[in-house]
Design a protein around this motif. Structure first.
Motif, mmCIF file in Angstrom:
data_model
loop_
_atom_site.group_PDB
_atom_site.id
_atom_site.type_symbol
_atom_site.label_atom_id
_atom_site.label_comp_id
_atom_site.label_asym_id
_atom_site.label_seq_id
_atom_site.Cartn_x
_atom_site.Cartn_y
_atom_site.Cartn_z
ATOM 1 N N MET A 1 0.830 -1.206 0.000
ATOM 2 C CA MET A 1 0.000 0.000 0.000
ATOM 3 C C MET A 1 0.864 1.255 0.000
ATOM 4 O O MET A 1 0.558 2.245 -0.668
ATOM 5 C CB MET A 1 -0.915 -0.008 1.223
ATOM 6 C CG MET A 1 -1.952 -1.110 1.217
ATOM 7 S SD MET A 1 -3.249 -0.834 -0.001
ATOM 8 C CE MET A 1 -4.209 0.411 0.852
ATOM 9 N N GLY A 2 1.958 1.211 0.762
ATOM 10 C CA GLY A 2 2.858 2.356 0.805
ATOM 11 C C GLY A 2 3.488 2.624 -0.559
ATOM 12 O O GLY A 2 3.591 3.776 -0.986
ATOM 13 N N LYS A 3 3.905 1.571 -1.234
ATOM 14 C CA LYS A 3 4.495 1.722 -2.568
ATOM 15 C C LYS A 3 3.465 2.251 -3.564
ATOM 16 O O LYS A 3 3.796 3.071 -4.435
ATOM 17 C CB LYS A 3 5.053 0.377 -3.042
ATOM 18 C CG LYS A 3 6.296 -0.055 -2.292
ATOM 19 C CD LYS A 3 6.804 -1.400 -2.787
ATOM 20 C CE LYS A 3 8.085 -1.807 -2.062
ATOM 21 N NZ LYS A 3 8.585 -3.137 -2.510
ATOM 22 N N LEU A 4 2.231 1.803 -3.430
ATOM 23 C CA LEU A 4 1.165 2.293 -4.296
ATOM 24 C C LEU A 4 0.921 3.780 -4.066
ATOM 25 O O LEU A 4 0.742 4.553 -5.016
ATOM 26 C CB LEU A 4 -0.117 1.493 -4.037
ATOM 27 C CG LEU A 4 -1.345 1.889 -4.872
ATOM 28 C CD1 LEU A 4 -1.086 1.689 -6.364
ATOM 29 C CD2 LEU A 4 -2.565 1.065 -4.435
ATOM 30 N N ALA A 5 0.936 4.193 -2.808
ATOM 31 C CA ALA A 5 0.719 5.604 -2.469
ATOM 32 C C ALA A 5 1.852 6.487 -2.986
ATOM 33 O O ALA A 5 1.637 7.636 -3.375
ATOM 34 C CB ALA A 5 0.582 5.766 -0.958
ATOM 35 N N GLN A 6 3.057 5.965 -3.016
ATOM 36 C CA GLN A 6 4.193 6.718 -3.540
ATOM 37 C C GLN A 6 4.037 6.988 -5.037
ATOM 38 O O GLN A 6 4.550 7.983 -5.548
ATOM 39 C CB GLN A 6 5.499 5.958 -3.274
ATOM 40 C CG GLN A 6 5.931 5.984 -1.807
ATOM 41 C CD GLN A 6 7.178 5.176 -1.545
ATOM 42 O OE1 GLN A 6 7.306 4.048 -2.028
ATOM 43 N NE2 GLN A 6 8.116 5.740 -0.800
ATOM 44 N N LYS A 7 3.298 6.112 -5.703
ATOM 45 C CA LYS A 7 3.090 6.278 -7.148
ATOM 46 C C LYS A 7 1.850 7.109 -7.468
ATOM 47 O O LYS A 7 1.872 7.959 -8.364
ATOM 48 C CB LYS A 7 2.945 4.903 -7.822
ATOM 49 C CG LYS A 7 4.213 4.073 -7.812
ATOM 50 C CD LYS A 7 3.960 2.736 -8.492
ATOM 51 C CE LYS A 7 5.219 1.870 -8.498
ATOM 52 N NZ LYS A 7 4.972 0.551 -9.146
ATOM 53 N N SER A 8 0.766 6.867 -6.732
ATOM 54 C CA SER A 8 -0.529 7.447 -7.110
ATOM 55 C C SER A 8 -0.993 8.603 -6.235
ATOM 56 O O SER A 8 -1.914 9.317 -6.609
ATOM 57 C CB SER A 8 -1.604 6.348 -7.092
ATOM 58 O OG SER A 8 -1.271 5.290 -7.966
ATOM 59 N N GLY A 9 -0.390 8.784 -5.067
ATOM 60 C CA GLY A 9 -0.837 9.834 -4.148
ATOM 61 C C GLY A 9 -0.191 11.174 -4.448
ATOM 62 O O GLY A 9 0.704 11.290 -5.292
ATOM 63 N N THR A 10 -0.650 12.194 -3.732
ATOM 64 C CA THR A 10 -0.067 13.527 -3.862
ATOM 65 C C THR A 10 1.206 13.611 -3.012
ATOM 66 O O THR A 10 1.484 12.722 -2.207
ATOM 67 C CB THR A 10 -1.050 14.611 -3.404
ATOM 68 O OG1 THR A 10 -1.263 14.476 -1.991
ATOM 69 C CG2 THR A 10 -2.386 14.491 -4.136
ATOM 70 N N GLN A 11 1.922 14.711 -3.163
ATOM 71 C CA GLN A 11 3.154 14.898 -2.406
ATOM 72 C C GLN A 11 2.902 14.892 -0.899
ATOM 73 O O GLN A 11 3.766 14.508 -0.118
ATOM 74 C CB GLN A 11 3.807 16.223 -2.812
ATOM 75 C CG GLN A 11 5.227 16.401 -2.308
ATOM 76 C CD GLN A 11 6.181 15.336 -2.845
ATOM 77 O OE1 GLN A 11 6.073 14.926 -4.008
ATOM 78 N NE2 GLN A 11 7.098 14.871 -2.005
ATOM 79 N N ALA A 12 1.691 15.308 -0.503
ATOM 80 C CA ALA A 12 1.359 15.418 0.925
ATOM 81 C C ALA A 12 1.434 14.080 1.654
ATOM 82 O O ALA A 12 1.719 14.043 2.860
ATOM 83 C CB ALA A 12 -0.038 16.017 1.090
ATOM 84 N N ILE A 13 1.195 12.972 0.967
ATOM 85 C CA ILE A 13 1.193 11.677 1.659
ATOM 86 C C ILE A 13 2.383 10.798 1.284
ATOM 87 O O ILE A 13 2.532 9.701 1.826
ATOM 88 C CB ILE A 13 -0.115 10.893 1.395
ATOM 89 C CG1 ILE A 13 -0.198 10.452 -0.065
ATOM 90 C CG2 ILE A 13 -1.318 11.683 1.826
ATOM 91 C CD1 ILE A 13 -1.229 9.370 -0.282
ATOM 92 N N LYS A 14 3.235 11.270 0.397
ATOM 93 C CA LYS A 14 4.351 10.419 -0.037
ATOM 94 C C LYS A 14 5.362 10.184 1.078
ATOM 95 O O LYS A 14 5.971 9.116 1.155
ATOM 96 C CB LYS A 14 5.021 11.024 -1.276
ATOM 97 C CG LYS A 14 4.157 10.844 -2.527
ATOM 98 C CD LYS A 14 4.874 11.276 -3.785
ATOM 99 C CE LYS A 14 3.994 11.000 -5.005
ATOM 100 N NZ LYS A 14 4.641 11.399 -6.266
ATOM 101 N N GLY A 15 5.541 11.182 1.941
ATOM 102 C CA GLY A 15 6.433 10.984 3.081
ATOM 103 C C GLY A 15 5.883 9.940 4.031
ATOM 104 O O GLY A 15 6.624 9.098 4.562
#
Length: 218
Positions: free
Chosen positions: A74-88
Motif C-alpha cells: 500500500m505504501g508503494k502504491l501511495a508513492q506512485k498514485s498519491g499527492t506529495q502530501a502523503i508520499k512521506g
C-alpha cells in the motif's frame, strides 16, 4: 598311550567350545536392532526441537507477516498514485513495515521455522474483512491524486486502528517471550502510523511537517 588318547579327545573338543562361544554374544542383527531402536527413540526428540514455535504463535506471526506485506504494498502504491502530501507517510510505512518483517523473519529462522505460513481467516468476520480489503484495494488502484489520498487515508485509519485492537490480544496470547517483546515494540509503531493518518486527514501539510521532524526527535 592313554595320555595320547586324552590329548586327542581334548583337541577335538576345543572347536566345539570355540563354536559355542559366539552363541553367548548377541548376533549382529540384534546389536543393529538395538542401535536402530535408540535412533528411533531420538528421532521424535529432534522433531520436538525443530517445532519450537507453538501453533498459536505461528498464527500470530502469519498475521503480522500479512500485515507487513500489505502495508508495504500500500505504501508503494501511495508513492506512485498519491499527492506529495502523503508520499512521506507512504515512505514511512514501507520502511517501518519492511524493518518489522525482517525482524519477524529473523525470529522465525532463529526458532527453526523455515517459512511463515499464509494468514488464514478463521471467522466469518475475518473472511468479510479480507473480502472488503480486496475490493477497496482494487478500487484504490483506479484512483489518482486527491481522490487517491482520501481513499488511502480512510483505509490506513481503519486498518491501523483495527490492528491496534488486535495486537493487544496477540501480546496476551503469545507463548514465546521473544515474540511478546516483538509485538510490544510493534504496537507504538502502529500507533504512530494511525496518528499520522488521522493528522493527514485533518491537515495534510501539518502532518507532513510533523512527520519530517520525527527523525530529529529520535
Amino acid at each position: 598311550m592313554m595320555i595320547r588318547v586324552l590329548a586327542i579327545v581334548t583337541a577335538l573338543a576345543l572347536p566345539s567350545v570355540a563354536l559355542a562361544d559366539p552363541a553367548k554374544t548377541p548376533p549382529a542383527d540384534q546389536t543393529t536392532d538395538k542401535t536402530n531402536e535408540k535412533m528411533t527413540d531420538k528421532a521424535p526428540v529432534k522433531t520436538d526441537k525443530n517445532a519450537k514455535v507453538a501453533d498459536g504463535d505461528v498464527k500470530i506471526m502469519a498475521h503480522l507477516h500479512h500485515v507487513n506485506q500489505m502495508e508495504i504494498d500500500m505504501g508503494k502504491l501511495a508513492q506512485k498514485s498519491g499527492t506529495q502530501a502523503i508520499k512521506g507517510y507512504a515512505e514511512t510505512l514501507v520502511n517501518d513495515h519492511t524493518s518489522n518483517d525482517k525482524e519477524l523473519m529473523s525470529f522465525a529462522k532463529a526458532h527453526k521455522l523455515a517459512t511463515i505460513p499464509a494468514d488464514k481467516p478463521e471467522t466469518d468476520a475475518d473472511r468479510q474483512d479480507v473480502k472488503n480489503m480486496t475490493t477497496e484495494t482494487a478500487h484504490l488502484k483506479t484512483l489518482k491524486g486527491a481522490e487517491f489520498d482520501k481513499a488511502f487515508l480512510n483505509m490506513m485509519v481503519a486498518g491501523h486502528d483495527k490492528e491496534l485492537a488486535k495486537i493487544d490480544t496477540s501480546i496476551g496470547a503469545a507463548a514465546d517471550p521473544d515474540l511478546q517483546t516483538m509485538l510490544k515494540s510493534t504496537k507504538p509503531v502502529l500507533q504512530r502510523h494511525s496518528d499520522q493518518a488521522h493528522d493527514l486527514q485533518k491537515n495534510p501539510q501539518a502532518s507532513l511537517d510533523k512527520s519530517a521532524d520525527k527523525p530529529t526527535q529520535k
